[in-house]
Design a protein around this motif. Structure first.
Motif, PDB file in Angstrom:
ATOM      1  N   PHE A   5       0.837  -1.195   0.000  1.00  0.00           N
ATOM      2  CA  PHE A   5       0.000   0.000   0.000  1.00  0.00           C
ATOM      3  C   PHE A   5       0.870   1.243   0.000  1.00  0.00           C
ATOM      4  O   PHE A   5       1.897   1.301   0.674  1.00  0.00           O
ATOM      5  N   ARG A   6       0.484   2.252  -0.768  1.00  0.00           N
ATOM      6  CA  ARG A   6       1.105   3.570  -0.700  1.00  0.00           C
ATOM      7  C   ARG A   6       0.412   4.390   0.379  1.00  0.00           C
ATOM      8  O   ARG A   6      -0.799   4.317   0.533  1.00  0.00           O
ATOM      9  N   VAL A   7       1.176   5.180   1.095  1.00  0.00           N
ATOM     10  CA  VAL A   7       0.610   6.059   2.115  1.00  0.00           C
ATOM     11  C   VAL A   7       0.317   7.413   1.484  1.00  0.00           C
ATOM     12  O   VAL A   7       1.189   8.023   0.861  1.00  0.00           O
ATOM     13  N   ARG A   8      -0.904   7.892   1.643  1.00  0.00           N
ATOM     14  CA  ARG A   8      -1.299   9.194   1.129  1.00  0.00           C
ATOM     15  C   ARG A   8      -1.943   9.970   2.269  1.00  0.00           C
ATOM     16  O   ARG A   8      -2.976   9.569   2.805  1.00  0.00           O
ATOM     17  N   LYS A   9      -1.316  11.076   2.668  1.00  0.00           N
ATOM     18  CA  LYS A   9      -1.901  11.913   3.705  1.00  0.00           C
ATOM     19  C   LYS A   9      -3.050  12.719   3.114  1.00  0.00           C
ATOM     20  O   LYS A   9      -2.961  13.219   1.992  1.00  0.00           O
ATOM     21  N   MET A  10      -4.113  12.880   3.896  1.00  0.00           N
ATOM     22  CA  MET A  10      -5.288  13.611   3.442  1.00  0.00           C
ATOM     23  C   MET A  10      -5.235  15.027   3.989  1.00  0.00           C
ATOM     24  O   MET A  10      -4.824  15.259   5.131  1.00  0.00           O
ATOM     25  N   SER A  11      -5.619  15.980   3.148  1.00  0.00           N
ATOM     26  CA  SER A  11      -5.613  17.386   3.551  1.00  0.00           C
ATOM     27  C   SER A  11      -6.995  17.808   4.020  1.00  0.00           C
ATOM     28  O   SER A  11      -8.020  17.369   3.488  1.00  0.00           O
TER      29      SER A  11
END
Length: 215
Positions: A5-11
């Motif tokens: 899984f890629r980690v994507r921070k949410m804004s």
């Protein structure tokens, strides 16, 4: 990507909304994801529960259909019954479903096939007997009793395919009767002609509505 899984921070946005982005998209891509949040006290919560073992999966665009069956014309190689089945009632059958209801008049088995414009589907028992209390078709006339009933798909050769998405719709009720919650719904797959099996879905949680599952 490649099993990770890629980690994507949410804004953060207006009104308590959060936004995240993924790149490298293409038609037919399988997108699998889950969300993880940590509050100010360090408590971690995921959606869906038990992620990453349990995730959300969708297809971007369309994938070519390898096999589709709405069961309208015939069973097309689907086989009812395993040598170890013990059920004495509620045996799988391909029919036009008859709606059944519990003592409060709440639907237990649907009377409508999911397929748009369709009529037939596989159900576990389809007898008719009016309940004197409700005046409706009773739920306990032909429910699954005394063991398992099994439905086998045909065997498919998928050796030339890189990835396969299995999709099905089900209506499953397990919260009524003398032993509510005890009849498991199981979906299993085999890659050796049925010598051994792996579980896709095992649950006893009632969903008395048509629900879609993808694996």
């Amino acid at each position: 990507i490649n099993g990770h899984f890629r980690v994507r921070k949410m804004s953060s946005g207006i009104g308590g909304t959060y936004t995240g982005y993924i790149d490298g998209l293409y038609d037919g891509m399988l997108v699998e994801y889950y969300m993880l949040a940590v509050n100010s006290e360090g408590i971690v919560q995921t959606y869906p529960n038990n992620a990453p073992e349990n995730t959300i999966l969708f297809i971007l665009g369309d994938l070519p259909d390898f096999y589709v069956n709405s069961f309208e014309s015939d069973a097309d190689g689907w086989v009812i019954g395993d040598v170890n089945d013990q059920a004495t009632a509620g045996i799988w059958e391909r029919v036009e479903p008859l709606a059944t209801y519990n003592d409060q008049g709440i639907p237990v088995q649907t009377g409508d096939d999911y397929t748009e414009g369709g009529t037939y589907c596989f159900v576990t028992g389809n007898a008719y007997q009016v309940d004197e209390t409700t005046g409706l078709n009773g739920a306990f006339v032909d429910d699954v009793d005394s063991g398992e009933t099994t439905l086998f798909s045909p065997v498919f050769d998928m050796s030339a395919l890189d990835e396969v998405v299995l999709t099905y719709w089900r209506w499953y009720t397990n919260n009524v009767g003398d032993n509510p919650g005890n009849d498991l719904w199981k979906v299993e797959i085999s890659n050796n002609g049925g010598t051994s099996w792996s579980s896709l879905e095992v649950t006893n949680q009632t969903d008395n509505f048509w629900q879609n599952f993808q694996f």
